[in-house]
Scaffold this motif. Structure first.
Motif, PDB file in Angstrom:
ATOM      1  N   MET A   1     -42.855 -51.748   1.794  1.00 14.94           N
ATOM      2  CA  MET A   1     -41.503 -51.449   2.253  1.00 14.94           C
ATOM      3  C   MET A   1     -41.356 -51.856   3.701  1.00 14.94           C
ATOM      4  SD  MET A   1     -39.539 -49.366   4.334  1.00 14.94           S
ATOM      5  CE  MET A   1     -40.715 -48.111   4.736  1.00 14.94           C
ATOM      6  N   GLY A 161     -40.308 -45.730   0.319  1.00 15.52           N
ATOM      7  CA  GLY A 161     -41.034 -46.549  -0.639  1.00 15.52           C
ATOM      8  C   GLY A 161     -40.258 -46.766  -1.919  1.00 15.52           C
ATOM      9  N   GLY A 164     -37.531 -49.507  -1.254  1.00 19.07           N
ATOM     10  CA  GLY A 164     -38.030 -50.861  -1.082  1.00 19.07           C
ATOM     11  C   GLY A 164     -37.546 -51.438   0.238  1.00 19.07           C
ATOM     12  N   ASP A 165     -37.458 -52.758   0.337  1.00 18.18           N
ATOM     13  CA  ASP A 165     -37.001 -53.389   1.574  1.00 18.18           C
ATOM     14  C   ASP A 165     -35.541 -53.038   1.847  1.00 18.18           C
ATOM     15  OD1 ASP A 165     -39.462 -54.509   1.734  1.00 18.18           O
ATOM     16  OD2 ASP A 165     -38.840 -56.519   1.128  1.00 18.18           O
ATOM     17  N   GLN A 178     -31.637 -53.172  -1.745  1.00 15.30           N
ATOM     18  CA  GLN A 178     -31.373 -54.107  -2.835  1.00 15.30           C
ATOM     19  C   GLN A 178     -30.393 -53.525  -3.849  1.00 15.30           C
ATOM     20  OE1 GLN A 178     -32.731 -57.272  -2.633  1.00 15.30           O
ATOM     21  NE2 GLN A 178     -33.320 -56.426  -0.633  1.00 15.30           N
TER      22      GLN A 178
END
Length: 380
Positions: A1, A161, A164-165, A178
């Protein structure tokens, strides 16, 4: 992440960004910095209801009413609340949980969820953990609220986590993942400022979309909440809105409820415009929605929770406030409406409804403090 500022901010990124706050001198209306005061306005009092709701939810979770492993990250107060408060948190959770799951399970097309006034809501995290999240999940709230939530997300590896990104804006008040987005803005600016932000981050008007409002529109001037309802009706042809609100302001209990809230500088600005279940339904029908429904929480609790689940929660703690519960629960409601203008997606609404049960409580399932001579009244 990983998280970072969007590229458009990288070149102008200030050198003196505080580690847990916005840039020095960054200001919001009525809010100095992350380390400043939010003031004493009525809007601040309404924003404070988020903390109370999270504390109540945490109490119910800790006792085992329902599962939510993420709510603990959003409050430091974990005191046990009274049984009647825990039951209210449970009923509120169950109503939204049933409808969200039915919406997501209806058809295999992409779907979106938009949470109005999300506060410290944890629905996305719980859905993502079970791999049930929709294509896009948007949360909207005041920057003061979103700032705090984003700091919590950054501090928790368990939450970040899952996401995510993601990117964070220069003021640390918005987050862009996302499939998960936090948008900071006053809901009264829904059509002029929020809608453009939603569309910038991939909101698709043509996808089936669920809008959620948990004690949010009730705090807004009706002209502003009505504008949201109207915009959705006219622009999102396959949509569902679900609200949880207070009702019945004119009887003795309703007047006491409003008086107690006013003592905390909290005003239910929308309750006189939509004071009962029929008015709640007409709010949507008069603005072009195809179907609308409303039930009070007492009826929901006694008619739409699976009997085995009902019995399970009855055994969690002694509950002898039955008449008081009925009175309170009659002054809260679920209201929901369907916008079914796209014939291709109309079928998804067929199964989005509360299941109905005939409640029968066996004597062995009653809390021990309640004798077999006591009657469980389950009328509306």
């Amino acid at each position: 992440m990983t998280y970072r500022l969007p590229q458009r901010f990288e070149d102008e990124k200030p050198k003196n960004i505080m580690p847990l706050g916005p840039p020095t001198g960054f200001q919001y209306h009525g809010y100095d910095t992350a380390y400043g005061s939010m003031g004493d306005s009525a809007e601040d009092a309404v924003r404070g209801t988020n903390d109370s709701a999270v504390e109540s939810r945490c109490s119910a979770v800790n006792l085992g009413y329902f599962k939510d492993e993420f709510v603990k990250f959003f409050t430091r107060r974990t005191e046990r609340r009274p049984p009647i408060i825990n039951r209210g948190s449970y009923a509120r959770f169950m109503g939204f949980d049933i409808f969200i799951n039915k919406f997501l399970e209806a058809g295999d097309m992409k779907k979106q969820i938009v949470v109005l006034g999300a506060g410290s809501d944890t629905k996305y995290f719980n859905l993502k953990k079970e791999n049930k999240q929709p294509y896009k999940f948007f949360e909207i709230d005041f920057p003061q609220i979103t700032f705090k939530k984003i700091q919590t997300i950054k501090r928790s590896k368990q939450i970040s986590g899952l996401i995510g990104d993601f990117e964070i804006n220069i003021g640390h008040t918005e987050l862009y993942g996302q499939d998960y987005y936090i948008i900071s803005e006053d809901l009264k600016n829904f059509t002029t400022k929020i809608v453009p932000k939603l569309e910038e981050h991939g909101f698709d008007k043509n996808l089936p979309t669920m809008f959620l409002s948990e004690c949010v529109m009730i705090y807004m001037d009706p002209e502003h909440s009505d504008a949201i309802v109207q915009w959705i009706s006219e622009n999102v042809p396959t949509s569902l809105i679900m609200a949880y609100e207070q009702i019945l302001p004119n009887d003795a209990f309703g007047q006491m409820m409003i008086k107690n809230l006013k003592a905390r500088n909290i005003e239910l600005k929308g309750i006189d415009a939509y004071p009962d279940l029929e008015d709640q339904k007409n709010r949507y029908l008069s603005r072009g929605w195809d179907q609308a429904f409303a039930i009070n929480i007492n009826y929901f609790f006694n008619s739409h929770i699976d009997p085995s689940e009902y019995h399970r929660q009855m055994l969690i703690e002694i509950f002898d406030e039955i008449e008081e519960w009925k009175l309170i629960a009659q002054h809260y409601c679920f209201a929901w409406a369907f916008n079914m203008k796209n014939e291709d997606y109309k079928f998804i609404f067929d199964d989005i409804k509360f299941p109905t049960y005939s409640l029968s409580i066996p004597k062995h399932a009653l809390p021990k403090k309640i004798s077999s001579n006591d009657k469980m009244d389950v009328d509306n």
